[in-house]
Design a protein around this motif. Structure first.
Motif, PDB file in Angstrom:
ATOM      1  N   HIS A  46       0.835  -1.209   0.000  1.00  0.00           N
ATOM      2  CA  HIS A  46       0.000   0.000   0.000  1.00  0.00           C
ATOM      3  C   HIS A  46       0.870   1.260   0.000  1.00  0.00           C
ATOM      4  O   HIS A  46       0.566   2.229  -0.696  1.00  0.00           O
ATOM      5  CB  HIS A  46      -0.918  -0.005   1.219  1.00  0.00           C
ATOM      6  N   GLU A  47       1.929   1.255   0.794  1.00  0.00           N
ATOM      7  CA  GLU A  47       2.818   2.424   0.828  1.00  0.00           C
ATOM      8  C   GLU A  47       3.453   2.663  -0.540  1.00  0.00           C
ATOM      9  O   GLU A  47       3.549   3.799  -1.007  1.00  0.00           O
ATOM     10  CB  GLU A  47       3.912   2.197   1.878  1.00  0.00           C
ATOM     11  N   GLU A  50       0.845   3.986  -2.995  1.00  0.00           N
ATOM     12  CA  GLU A  50       0.555   5.403  -2.742  1.00  0.00           C
ATOM     13  C   GLU A  50       1.639   6.282  -3.356  1.00  0.00           C
ATOM     14  O   GLU A  50       1.348   7.279  -4.017  1.00  0.00           O
ATOM     15  CB  GLU A  50       0.453   5.680  -1.241  1.00  0.00           C
ATOM     16  N   LYS A  51       2.896   5.935  -3.131  1.00  0.00           N
ATOM     17  CA  LYS A  51       3.992   6.732  -3.684  1.00  0.00           C
ATOM     18  C   LYS A  51       3.961   6.713  -5.212  1.00  0.00           C
ATOM     19  O   LYS A  51       4.202   7.742  -5.855  1.00  0.00           O
ATOM     20  CB  LYS A  51       5.333   6.193  -3.165  1.00  0.00           C
ATOM     21  N   HIS A  53       1.366   6.205  -7.276  1.00  0.00           N
ATOM     22  CA  HIS A  53       0.236   6.944  -7.839  1.00  0.00           C
ATOM     23  C   HIS A  53       0.316   8.438  -7.525  1.00  0.00           C
ATOM     24  O   HIS A  53      -0.335   9.235  -8.189  1.00  0.00           O
ATOM     25  CB  HIS A  53      -1.082   6.368  -7.321  1.00  0.00           C
ATOM     26  N   ARG A  54       1.121   8.804  -6.529  1.00  0.00           N
ATOM     27  CA  ARG A  54       1.232  10.222  -6.197  1.00  0.00           C
ATOM     28  C   ARG A  54       2.195  10.942  -7.147  1.00  0.00           C
ATOM     29  O   ARG A  54       1.898  12.020  -7.642  1.00  0.00           O
ATOM     30  CB  ARG A  54       1.724  10.390  -4.756  1.00  0.00           C
ATOM     31  N   LEU A 106      -5.532  10.330  -2.357  1.00  0.00           N
ATOM     32  CA  LEU A 106      -4.851   9.090  -1.991  1.00  0.00           C
ATOM     33  C   LEU A 106      -4.787   9.013  -0.473  1.00  0.00           C
ATOM     34  O   LEU A 106      -4.531  10.021   0.194  1.00  0.00           O
ATOM     35  CB  LEU A 106      -3.438   9.043  -2.577  1.00  0.00           C
ATOM     36  N   GLU A 107      -5.008   7.806   0.054  1.00  0.00           N
ATOM     37  CA  GLU A 107      -4.935   7.579   1.506  1.00  0.00           C
ATOM     38  C   GLU A 107      -5.686   8.677   2.271  1.00  0.00           C
ATOM     39  O   GLU A 107      -5.143   9.323   3.161  1.00  0.00           O
ATOM     40  CB  GLU A 107      -3.473   7.484   1.960  1.00  0.00           C
ATOM     41  N   ASP A 133      -7.976   3.880   0.196  1.00  0.00           N
ATOM     42  CA  ASP A 133      -6.715   3.828  -0.554  1.00  0.00           C
ATOM     43  C   ASP A 133      -6.656   4.945  -1.590  1.00  0.00           C
ATOM     44  O   ASP A 133      -5.596   5.527  -1.828  1.00  0.00           O
ATOM     45  CB  ASP A 133      -6.569   2.471  -1.246  1.00  0.00           C
ATOM     46  N   GLY A 134      -7.769   5.194  -2.231  1.00  0.00           N
ATOM     47  CA  GLY A 134      -7.778   6.271  -3.235  1.00  0.00           C
ATOM     48  C   GLY A 134      -9.172   6.537  -3.744  1.00  0.00           C
ATOM     49  O   GLY A 134     -10.086   5.712  -3.605  1.00  0.00           O
ATOM     50  N   SER A 330       0.766  10.537   6.192  1.00  0.00           N
ATOM     51  CA  SER A 330       1.376  10.481   4.867  1.00  0.00           C
ATOM     52  C   SER A 330       2.603  11.376   4.850  1.00  0.00           C
ATOM     53  O   SER A 330       2.631  12.438   5.436  1.00  0.00           O
ATOM     54  CB  SER A 330       0.389  10.962   3.808  1.00  0.00           C
ATOM     55  N   GLU A 335      -2.891  15.730   0.030  1.00  0.00           N
ATOM     56  CA  GLU A 335      -3.018  14.973  -1.202  1.00  0.00           C
ATOM     57  C   GLU A 335      -3.242  15.895  -2.396  1.00  0.00           C
ATOM     58  O   GLU A 335      -4.023  16.829  -2.319  1.00  0.00           O
ATOM     59  CB  GLU A 335      -4.183  13.991  -1.109  1.00  0.00           C
TER      60      GLU A 335
END
Length: 339
Positions: A46-47, A50-51, A53-54, A106-107, A133-134, A330, A335
């Motif tokens: 998940h971490e 997130e990174k 998709h960010r 995200l998150e 999650d998003g 985060s 976000e």
């Protein structure tokens, strides 16, 4: 009025499955000292997602994996997970070089009222909080993005997704809290490769195998050579090739029915009433059918089996506040959409 108690899907799901386990975790605030490996790897995935998709920076993602396993050169467990996570995220970046959705959040954490469906009155005891999650947008319609890591992906796995109480609950609260109408859920499934790094043979192991082959040989000869340990580079290349195969990543879209919202609202309210009754009477009974529900002992199996022994608690458990997942900050600040 007393302060409202923050609750989460995880708490209600555990209460629904085993009230005793829920008491251990959310009232007595006990967690195993040794964290479940599957949960740890899932959190790392998940971490990483997130990174990715960010900022879509694979170097940053791989650097995060490196830092997550500082002892991988001396710890076989860390080394195996490092290989898997590295190959998985390399494969993910190659499979989805572009997306057909725009990232909205995200998150993202949320909290909202729990309402009595019969009277529309909010609970005077509980609120519900969570973290999605998003949230993504496709052609003007919004969807929850739900990441899953799976050991095996088949028809049964996909068939069970519609029973996912969590995402339906989250969709309902996202609509309430953010005013975003959720059209459906995009399940983003990453399969965990089962490949193992070749360990090779010691000299003694080779000699034993060679002797056995010679005994079976009609010529009294053998061409057997000692198996050499697979190098990290060779194993990583084999894993990356595995993640280039079809079926290692999958996305499944399910649409949300408004009828499901009414059902979950009623179910959630019923759970709150049952929890209040259990707490008032201090009765949290065990559901022994849940002890090995995931083909492994429940995190509180040893505690239940010992009758709540203080020695077991002292040696195998520690106290941690409930709902830790909501406190994880985060590292990217507020976000922002990626695309």
């Amino acid at each position: 009025m007393s302060e409202l108690v923050v609750t989460t899907y995880s708490m209600w799901n555990l209460f629904r499955n085993c009230r005793k386990a829920c008491e251990w975790r959310y009232i007595k605030e006990l967690v195993p000292i040794q964290r479940d490996h599957n949960l740890s790897f899932g959190s790392l995935a998940h971490e990483c997602l997130e990174k990715w998709h960010r900022r879509r920076d694979l170097v940053e993602v791989l650097d995060h994996i490196d830092k997550s396993f500082p002892n991988r050169h001396s710890d076989d467990g860390q080394k195996a997970d490092w290989h898997l996570a590295t190959a998985m995220m390399n494969g993910y970046a190659s499979t989805y070089p572009v997306e057909d959705f725009d990232v909205v959040f995200l998150e993202k954490t949320f909290d909202g009222k729990i309402t009595n469906p019969a009277t529309s009155a909010p609970s005077r005891s509980f609120v519900l909080a969570g973290k999605v999650d998003g949230i993504v947008c496709i052609d003007g319609r919004f969807y929850l993005l739900e990441h899953k890591t799976a050991s095996q992906l088949d028809g049964d796995y996909l068939e069970k997704l519609w029973t996912d109480f969590q995402v339906t609950l989250y969709a309902h609260y996202v609509e309430q809290v953010f005013g975003i109408k959720i059209a459906g859920i995009i399940y983003n499934v990453l399969v965990k490769a089962r490949l193992q790094q070749g360990k090779g043979e010691t000299e003694a192991e080779f000699e034993a195998r060679r002797t056995e082959l010679l005994a079976k040989s009609k010529t009294g000869k053998t061409t057997a050579t000692r198996k050499i340990p697979e190098t990290d580079a060779d194993f990583q290349a084999r894993l990356i090739a595995k993640y280039a195969e079809s079926g290692m990543f999958h996305r499944e879209m399910l649409y949300v029915s408004r009828d499901q919202f009414e059902t979950l609202q009623a179910d959630l309210w019923e759970l709150t009433q049952q929890f209040l009754d259990s707490r008032r009477r201090s009765v949290f009974y065990q559901n022994t059918s849940y002890c090995f529900f995931y083909h492994r002992p429940c995190a509180y199996f040893a505690l239940c089996r010992s009758g709540g022994s203080p020695n077991v608690i002292e040696n195998f458990y520690e106290h941690k506040p409930a709902h830790e997942e909501l406190r994880e900050e985060s590292d990217a600040g507020e976000e922002q959409p990626v695309f």
